[in-house]
Design a protein around this motif. Sequence first.
Motif, PDB file in Angstrom:
ATOM      1  N   ASP A 161      -4.622  -5.028  -7.084  1.00  0.00           N
ATOM      2  CA  ASP A 161      -3.769  -5.085  -5.891  1.00  0.00           C
ATOM      3  C   ASP A 161      -2.671  -6.102  -6.173  1.00  0.00           C
ATOM      4  O   ASP A 161      -2.938  -7.164  -6.735  1.00  0.00           O
ATOM      5  CB  ASP A 161      -4.606  -5.508  -4.670  1.00  0.00           C
ATOM      6  N   ASN A 186       0.689  -6.267   0.628  1.00  0.00           N
ATOM      7  CA  ASN A 186       0.204  -6.166   2.015  1.00  0.00           C
ATOM      8  C   ASN A 186      -1.254  -6.586   2.132  1.00  0.00           C
ATOM      9  O   ASN A 186      -1.716  -6.869   3.222  1.00  0.00           O
ATOM     10  CB  ASN A 186       0.386  -4.736   2.541  1.00  0.00           C
ATOM     11  N   PHE A 224      -5.983   3.635  -3.355  1.00  0.00           N
ATOM     12  CA  PHE A 224      -5.459   3.320  -2.017  1.00  0.00           C
ATOM     13  C   PHE A 224      -4.047   2.741  -2.065  1.00  0.00           C
ATOM     14  O   PHE A 224      -3.347   2.757  -1.049  1.00  0.00           O
ATOM     15  CB  PHE A 224      -6.330   2.246  -1.329  1.00  0.00           C
ATOM     16  N   TYR A 272       7.442   8.197   3.939  1.00  0.00           N
ATOM     17  CA  TYR A 272       6.047   7.842   3.636  1.00  0.00           C
ATOM     18  C   TYR A 272       5.204   9.110   3.454  1.00  0.00           C
ATOM     19  O   TYR A 272       4.480   9.266   2.467  1.00  0.00           O
ATOM     20  CB  TYR A 272       5.465   6.984   4.771  1.00  0.00           C
TER      21      TYR A 272
HETATM   22  P1  NAD Z   1      -3.014  -1.491   3.269  1.00  0.00           P
HETATM   23  O1  NAD Z   1      -1.583  -1.804   3.218  1.00  0.00           O
HETATM   24  O2  NAD Z   1      -3.917  -2.421   4.018  1.00  0.00           O
HETATM   25  O3  NAD Z   1      -3.591  -1.326   1.786  1.00  0.00           O
HETATM   26  C1  NAD Z   1      -2.795  -0.888   0.706  1.00  0.00           C
HETATM   27  C2  NAD Z   1      -2.918  -1.912  -0.407  1.00  0.00           C
HETATM   28  O4  NAD Z   1      -2.127  -1.494  -1.531  1.00  0.00           O
HETATM   29  C3  NAD Z   1      -2.393  -3.303  -0.001  1.00  0.00           C
HETATM   30  O5  NAD Z   1      -3.411  -4.263  -0.214  1.00  0.00           O
HETATM   31  C4  NAD Z   1      -1.186  -3.526  -0.909  1.00  0.00           C
HETATM   32  O6  NAD Z   1      -1.048  -4.889  -1.259  1.00  0.00           O
HETATM   33  C5  NAD Z   1      -1.516  -2.621  -2.098  1.00  0.00           C
HETATM   34  N1  NAD Z   1      -0.339  -2.142  -2.863  1.00  0.00           N
HETATM   35  C6  NAD Z   1       0.772  -1.515  -2.383  1.00  0.00           C
HETATM   36  N2  NAD Z   1       1.617  -1.218  -3.397  1.00  0.00           N
HETATM   37  C7  NAD Z   1       1.024  -1.656  -4.540  1.00  0.00           C
HETATM   38  C8  NAD Z   1       1.409  -1.654  -5.912  1.00  0.00           C
HETATM   39  N3  NAD Z   1       2.593  -1.155  -6.315  1.00  0.00           N
HETATM   40  N4  NAD Z   1       0.568  -2.185  -6.820  1.00  0.00           N
HETATM   41  C9  NAD Z   1      -0.635  -2.711  -6.437  1.00  0.00           C
HETATM   42  N5  NAD Z   1      -1.042  -2.755  -5.150  1.00  0.00           N
HETATM   43  C10 NAD Z   1      -0.212  -2.235  -4.216  1.00  0.00           C
HETATM   44  O7  NAD Z   1      -3.166  -0.004   3.844  1.00  0.00           O
HETATM   45  P2  NAD Z   1      -4.465   0.807   4.319  1.00  0.00           P
HETATM   46  O8  NAD Z   1      -4.331   1.059   5.758  1.00  0.00           O
HETATM   47  O9  NAD Z   1      -5.678   0.180   3.797  1.00  0.00           O
HETATM   48  O10 NAD Z   1      -4.197   2.179   3.583  1.00  0.00           O
HETATM   49  C11 NAD Z   1      -4.771   2.482   2.333  1.00  0.00           C
HETATM   50  C12 NAD Z   1      -4.286   3.834   1.870  1.00  0.00           C
HETATM   51  O11 NAD Z   1      -4.640   4.819   2.828  1.00  0.00           O
HETATM   52  C13 NAD Z   1      -2.774   3.939   1.702  1.00  0.00           C
HETATM   53  O12 NAD Z   1      -2.497   4.763   0.597  1.00  0.00           O
HETATM   54  C14 NAD Z   1      -2.334   4.604   2.975  1.00  0.00           C
HETATM   55  O13 NAD Z   1      -1.124   5.301   2.802  1.00  0.00           O
HETATM   56  C15 NAD Z   1      -3.493   5.556   3.217  1.00  0.00           C
HETATM   57  N6  NAD Z   1      -3.644   5.956   4.607  1.00  0.00           N
HETATM   58  C16 NAD Z   1      -3.743   5.007   5.581  1.00  0.00           C
HETATM   59  C17 NAD Z   1      -3.873   5.368   6.903  1.00  0.00           C
HETATM   60  C18 NAD Z   1      -3.934   4.341   7.999  1.00  0.00           C
HETATM   61  O14 NAD Z   1      -3.719   4.684   9.157  1.00  0.00           O
HETATM   62  N7  NAD Z   1      -4.252   3.076   7.721  1.00  0.00           N
HETATM   63  C19 NAD Z   1      -3.943   6.735   7.241  1.00  0.00           C
HETATM   64  C20 NAD Z   1      -3.851   7.685   6.216  1.00  0.00           C
HETATM   65  C21 NAD Z   1      -3.707   7.276   4.904  1.00  0.00           C
END
Ligand code: NAD
Length: 339
Positions: free
Chosen positions: A31, A35, A80, A149
Amino acid sequence: MRVLVTGGAGYIGSHTVVRLVESGHEVEVVDNLVNGKAEAVRRVEELTGTSVPLHVVDLRNDAATRRVLEEGRFDAVIHFAALKAVGESTQKPLEYYANNMGATLTLLAAMRDAGVTTIVFSSSATVYGAAAPVPYVEDFEPLDSASTYGQTKVMTERILTDVAAADPTWRIALLRYFNPVGAHPSGRIGEDPRGVPNNLVPFIAQVAVGRRERLSVFGGDYPTSDGTCERDYIHVQDVADGHVVALDAIAAGEAGVHAWNLGSGTGTSVLEMIGAFERASGRAIPYDVVERRDGDLPAFWADPGKAERELGWTTTRSVDDMCRDTWRWQSQNPNGYDG
Ligand code: NAD
Ligand code: WQD
């Protein structure tokens, strides 16, 4: 299995790491903390009593990503890592495409070269676009999405499908989450949005705890039961369980690409969610009904039948459980991981 979790310091990733460790898997996290928080991984270690190495690496860094894959001897990856703010994505399309597509392409090439061809990908209900009939079924085509997105999810699903077509050893799960909310029942990990929350339940939770004064309800004139939008909210612990069973299924079952909805199959309106949160927290949530938010669909939910038939997975936690666990996390950590 040895599993690399990208984005494991984030909201859904951290909850999934706990369930993976509890299910007997050995887990490492990568990570860049754009975020996520290192403190979340530390608390995952505390909850599981197990060491979970955190590689602070941006997945767009090819050399560093290859090093993690080559040294880790992983059997599978759960991916993720992404930027996820829908409104911001449309303001900053280049940043969103660069991050979400760049990270995924670097990761997939590093996986292939390290001989790791099993991946669970975080997709989203947003890939059904505006034309799909409700409830959403996995075989609906063509996929589309209103936001940049969402387009990164549509494109990543396409890339993974092409990768599997070119090399039949790949085992790929596309998990299309609906609206994940809630927190681990311990209250130690949960969602910790930076700045003003974009999503409904984190915003309600911050009103309940006194960080924000009032909620704006976006639109009260939709053709729904009470005029507010309806969504398929799903407890993050059910989402985490879905990853464990999907990983087992693709590792043991037929190679290729499998899409599964992770949803409950029922819609809950904004006003119903406010009422449930008021009951769970014992606090009033003052709100104003304001203009509709651009891009919102009136109502949608999953057909969860495919995941039930093929994975034996269904949601087991209610909207009241989601509110109770969100409230425990929010009230015990009013400023999130920052203390
Ligand atoms: P989040 O932002 O809490 O987690 C995503 C993590 O990815 C973060 O910790 C961030 O630091 C890391 N990250 C981002 N870009 C990066 C990179 N280039 N290199 C390394 N790390 C990186 O989000 P979440 O809510 O836990 O979502 C996780 C996944 O699920 C995402 O792909 C999101 O699009 C997908 N998703 C989320 C939801 C929702 O409502 N939360 C719904 C559908 C899909
Ligand atoms: C839920 C409902 C709002 C905030 C988003 C993404 C989707 C997926 C999940 C990643 C809507 C209303 C919200 C507020 C409100 N994420 N609302 N006041 O938009 O269904 O889905 O998160 O893949 O792609 O689009 O979730 O929580 O933002 O909104 O009235 O302050 O709450 O209008 O009806 P959404 P949300």
